[in-house]
Design an enzyme around this catalytic site. Sequence first.
Site, PDB file in Angstrom:
ATOM      1  N   CYS A 100       0.565  -1.087   0.332  1.00 16.90           N
ATOM      2  CA  CYS A 100       0.008   0.017   0.109  1.00 16.90           C
ATOM      3  C   CYS A 100       0.666   2.091  -0.194  1.00 16.90           C
ATOM      4  O   CYS A 100       1.821   1.464   1.268  1.00 16.90           O
ATOM      5  CB  CYS A 100      -0.704  -0.436   1.017  1.00 16.90           C
ATOM      6  SG  CYS A 100      -1.920   1.671   1.437  1.00 16.90           S
ATOM      7  N   CYS A 104      -3.123   7.382  -1.485  1.00 17.37           N
ATOM      8  CA  CYS A 104      -4.671   7.565  -2.281  1.00 17.37           C
ATOM      9  C   CYS A 104      -5.829   8.599  -1.389  1.00 17.37           C
ATOM     10  O   CYS A 104      -6.666   9.022  -1.836  1.00 17.37           O
ATOM     11  CB  CYS A 104      -4.519   6.426  -2.574  1.00 17.37           C
ATOM     12  SG  CYS A 104      -3.588   4.931  -3.211  1.00 17.37           S
ATOM     13  N   THR A 191      -3.644   3.772   7.181  1.00 17.20           N
ATOM     14  CA  THR A 191      -2.273   3.810   6.345  1.00 17.20           C
ATOM     15  C   THR A 191      -1.919   5.518   6.628  1.00 17.20           C
ATOM     16  O   THR A 191      -2.128   6.448   5.592  1.00 17.20           O
ATOM     17  CB  THR A 191      -3.345   3.549   5.290  1.00 17.20           C
ATOM     18  OG1 THR A 191      -4.618   2.246   5.535  1.00 17.20           O
ATOM     19  CG2 THR A 191      -2.309   2.913   4.552  1.00 17.20           C
ATOM     20  N   GLU A 258      -0.417   0.515   9.383  1.00 18.90           N
ATOM     21  CA  GLU A 258      -1.291   1.222  10.168  1.00 18.90           C
ATOM     22  C   GLU A 258      -1.520   1.435  11.383  1.00 18.90           C
ATOM     23  O   GLU A 258      -0.109   1.587  12.218  1.00 18.90           O
ATOM     24  CB  GLU A 258      -2.894   0.074   9.678  1.00 18.90           C
ATOM     25  CG  GLU A 258      -2.801  -0.070   8.753  1.00 18.90           C
ATOM     26  CD  GLU A 258      -2.101  -0.477   7.984  1.00 18.90           C
ATOM     27  OE1 GLU A 258      -1.356  -1.632   8.553  1.00 18.90           O
ATOM     28  OE2 GLU A 258      -1.542  -1.295   6.803  1.00 18.90           O
ATOM     29  N   HIS A 293     -12.707   6.294  -3.111  1.00 18.75           N
ATOM     30  CA  HIS A 293     -11.321   4.990  -2.449  1.00 18.75           C
ATOM     31  C   HIS A 293     -12.054   3.502  -2.991  1.00 18.75           C
ATOM     32  O   HIS A 293     -11.380   2.707  -3.297  1.00 18.75           O
ATOM     33  CB  HIS A 293     -11.767   4.737  -0.788  1.00 18.75           C
ATOM     34  CG  HIS A 293      -9.976   4.321   0.221  1.00 18.75           C
ATOM     35  ND1 HIS A 293      -8.824   5.498  -0.821  1.00 18.75           N
ATOM     36  CD2 HIS A 293      -9.495   3.548   0.714  1.00 18.75           C
ATOM     37  CE1 HIS A 293      -7.946   4.698  -0.235  1.00 18.75           C
ATOM     38  NE2 HIS A 293      -8.736   3.799   0.254  1.00 18.75           N
ATOM     39  N   TYR A 297      -9.553   0.941  -5.384  1.00 20.41           N
ATOM     40  CA  TYR A 297      -8.939   0.107  -5.264  1.00 20.41           C
ATOM     41  C   TYR A 297      -9.022  -1.272  -6.370  1.00 20.41           C
ATOM     42  O   TYR A 297      -8.600  -2.775  -6.566  1.00 20.41           O
ATOM     43  CB  TYR A 297     -10.418  -1.184  -4.243  1.00 20.41           C
ATOM     44  CG  TYR A 297      -9.382  -1.128  -2.786  1.00 20.41           C
ATOM     45  CD1 TYR A 297      -9.046   0.257  -2.668  1.00 20.41           C
ATOM     46  CD2 TYR A 297      -9.944  -1.451  -1.458  1.00 20.41           C
ATOM     47  CE1 TYR A 297      -8.823   0.531  -0.657  1.00 20.41           C
ATOM     48  CE2 TYR A 297      -9.309  -1.818   0.041  1.00 20.41           C
ATOM     49  CZ  TYR A 297      -8.929   0.055   0.182  1.00 20.41           C
ATOM     50  OH  TYR A 297      -8.429  -0.118   1.369  1.00 20.41           O
ATOM     51  N   CYS A 300      -4.880  -0.471  -7.138  1.00 20.84           N
ATOM     52  CA  CYS A 300      -3.437  -0.563  -6.356  1.00 20.84           C
ATOM     53  C   CYS A 300      -3.742  -2.236  -6.092  1.00 20.84           C
ATOM     54  O   CYS A 300      -2.837  -2.610  -6.331  1.00 20.84           O
ATOM     55  CB  CYS A 300      -4.085  -0.265  -5.073  1.00 20.84           C
ATOM     56  SG  CYS A 300      -4.507  -0.460  -3.838  1.00 20.84           S
ATOM     57  N   GLU A 448      -7.275  -5.593   4.141  1.00 29.51           N
ATOM     58  CA  GLU A 448      -7.779  -4.098   3.873  1.00 29.51           C
ATOM     59  C   GLU A 448      -9.034  -4.562   2.647  1.00 29.51           C
ATOM     60  O   GLU A 448      -9.394  -3.683   1.885  1.00 29.51           O
ATOM     61  CB  GLU A 448      -6.355  -3.462   3.386  1.00 29.51           C
ATOM     62  CG  GLU A 448      -7.075  -2.187   3.677  1.00 29.51           C
ATOM     63  CD  GLU A 448      -6.535  -1.059   2.736  1.00 29.51           C
ATOM     64  OE1 GLU A 448      -5.834  -1.899   1.657  1.00 29.51           O
ATOM     65  OE2 GLU A 448      -5.970   0.251   3.039  1.00 29.51           O
TER      66      GLU A 448
HETATM   67 FE1  SF4 Z   1      -3.905   1.736  -0.240  1.00 26.90          FE
HETATM   68 FE2  SF4 Z   1      -4.662   1.334  -1.728  1.00 26.90          FE
HETATM   69 FE3  SF4 Z   1      -5.836   2.369  -0.372  1.00 26.90          FE
HETATM   70 FE4  SF4 Z   1      -3.919   3.580  -2.070  1.00 26.90          FE
HETATM   71  S1  SF4 Z   1      -5.949   2.882  -2.433  1.00 26.90           S
HETATM   72  S2  SF4 Z   1      -4.003   3.644  -0.122  1.00 26.90           S
HETATM   73  S3  SF4 Z   1      -2.934   1.622  -1.668  1.00 26.90           S
HETATM   74  S4  SF4 Z   1      -5.489   0.406  -0.186  1.00 26.90           S
HETATM   75 FE    FE Z   2      -6.458   1.767   1.691  1.00 31.54          FE
END
Ligand code: SF4
Ligand code: FE
Length: 484
Positions: A100, A104, A191, A258, A293, A297, A300, A448
């Site tokens: 991660c 983001c 995070t 985290e 968000h 995902y 990422c 996550e």
């Molecule tokens: Fe982490 Fe993915 Fe959230 Fe970005 S979108 S902060 S890489 S979990």
């Molecule tokens: Fe996240």
Amino acid sequence: MALMTGEQYVESIRKLNLNIYMLGDKVDSPVDNPILRPSLNSVKMTYELAQQPEYEDLMTTTSNLTGKKINRFTNLHQNSEDLVKKVKMQRLLGQKTAACFQRCVGMDAFNAVYSTTYEVDKEYKTNYFENFKKFLAYVQDNDLTVDGAMTDPKGDRGLSPSKQADPDLYLRVVERRPDGIVVRGAKAHQTGICNSHEVLVMPTVAMRPEDKDYAVAFSVPTDTKGITMIIGRQSCDTRKSEKNADIDVGNKVFGGVEALVVFDDVFVPNDRIFLNGESEYAGMLVERFAGYHRQSYGGCKVGVGDVLIGAAALAADYNGAARASHIKDKLIEMTHLNETLYACGIACSAEGHPTKAGNYEINLLLANVCKQNVTRFPYEIVRLAEDIAGGLMVTLPSEKDYNNPETKGYIEKYLVGVNSVSTENRMRILRLIENLSLGTAAVGYRTESMHGAGSPQAQRIMISRQGNLPAKKKLAKAIARIEE
Ligand code: SF4
Ligand code: FE
């Protein structure tokens, strides 16, 4: 100031006076701490790739606020193409870090707060939109990393914020002063907080008028007095702090951590307040942030999935099993699942639309479908990777035994796979799969995927709200020739 290099970013974090606790001790130099450093390296990659000409188009763009070149992680999306590029950028970062990269959450918060404050101001003649634009221009100009903080501890899930036995279980305003507000509470699962310059706090649920002290959004520097970070424990985390740790870590350079972040009477000046008591807008902010968000995902996790699929394919090669038809089929299935996640991330972006403030929002139904798939597919991808890797992934001796002359010969001799590949390389790839499936990176790739950006049920509620069943019934009636 221009975009920061990776090194400039690291030094800028070093200058912060962060209040961090981990494994029972205060962390004096988080930047140099072996358990925390890999997570800093993941964020650093968002700066490094932005400096490389081949990624310039994906990693940078022009600010609609200032007209200057900015890192895309600080962008307000101006069209659907921006939304698509965001997902592609996240896949790239996932591929480069297998972890991660944390930046983001701030980007998703920027876009949600921007559009929401615009609408709050229109109704209440407040000044939140101007406050936020000023803050974001500062973030863009200085190329900062911002932690978007949403999730409160929530205490008794059956009770609203103001009905909790302890009123601090949701973050709230405890004092209103002429020059600002004082807040108290905590944000969980943060995070990247210890790698961020600023924290942007938002409410975590829709609220009623009696919860107005909890309907608060603001930003403060992460080293503001009263903020304490307590780092979460991860499976295998102390492997990183073992002397000369390398193979056993699985991913030596990158990671993510985290923290539980406590706000113990933190002062927020007026120009950093973006919501303060307008409780009916808390839900809008939550829904928009969660939507962005959930789109994230679809980028990422796919990038991390690419690494895991590659690792599983290498494990098969090293085991001498690559030609077996069932192995080929498992790799196809992993690819199919991973690309399905990506397809959803791209689809919800391509179907974006402008908000009243002018920045672009994803298609919420498709973003929620995307995240619902993310709560499932990485588990199956990991299961298949473990199937292909074989039991050695979890019974492999440590690298200390591999480096001990008394045992090294036995390990070399008996844990070799195909003759052309060294035992060490076989160990390395199995440890990477272990890292992603049940080691430190499993926090980000598996659990996550389940709970980040809202747990599965939250997406099902949104899917039911957005699914428009009446319209579908109408379609069926028309085809079946049922008269109204
Ligand atoms: Fe982490 Fe993915 Fe959230 Fe970005 S979108 S902060 S890489 S979990
Ligand atoms: Fe996240």
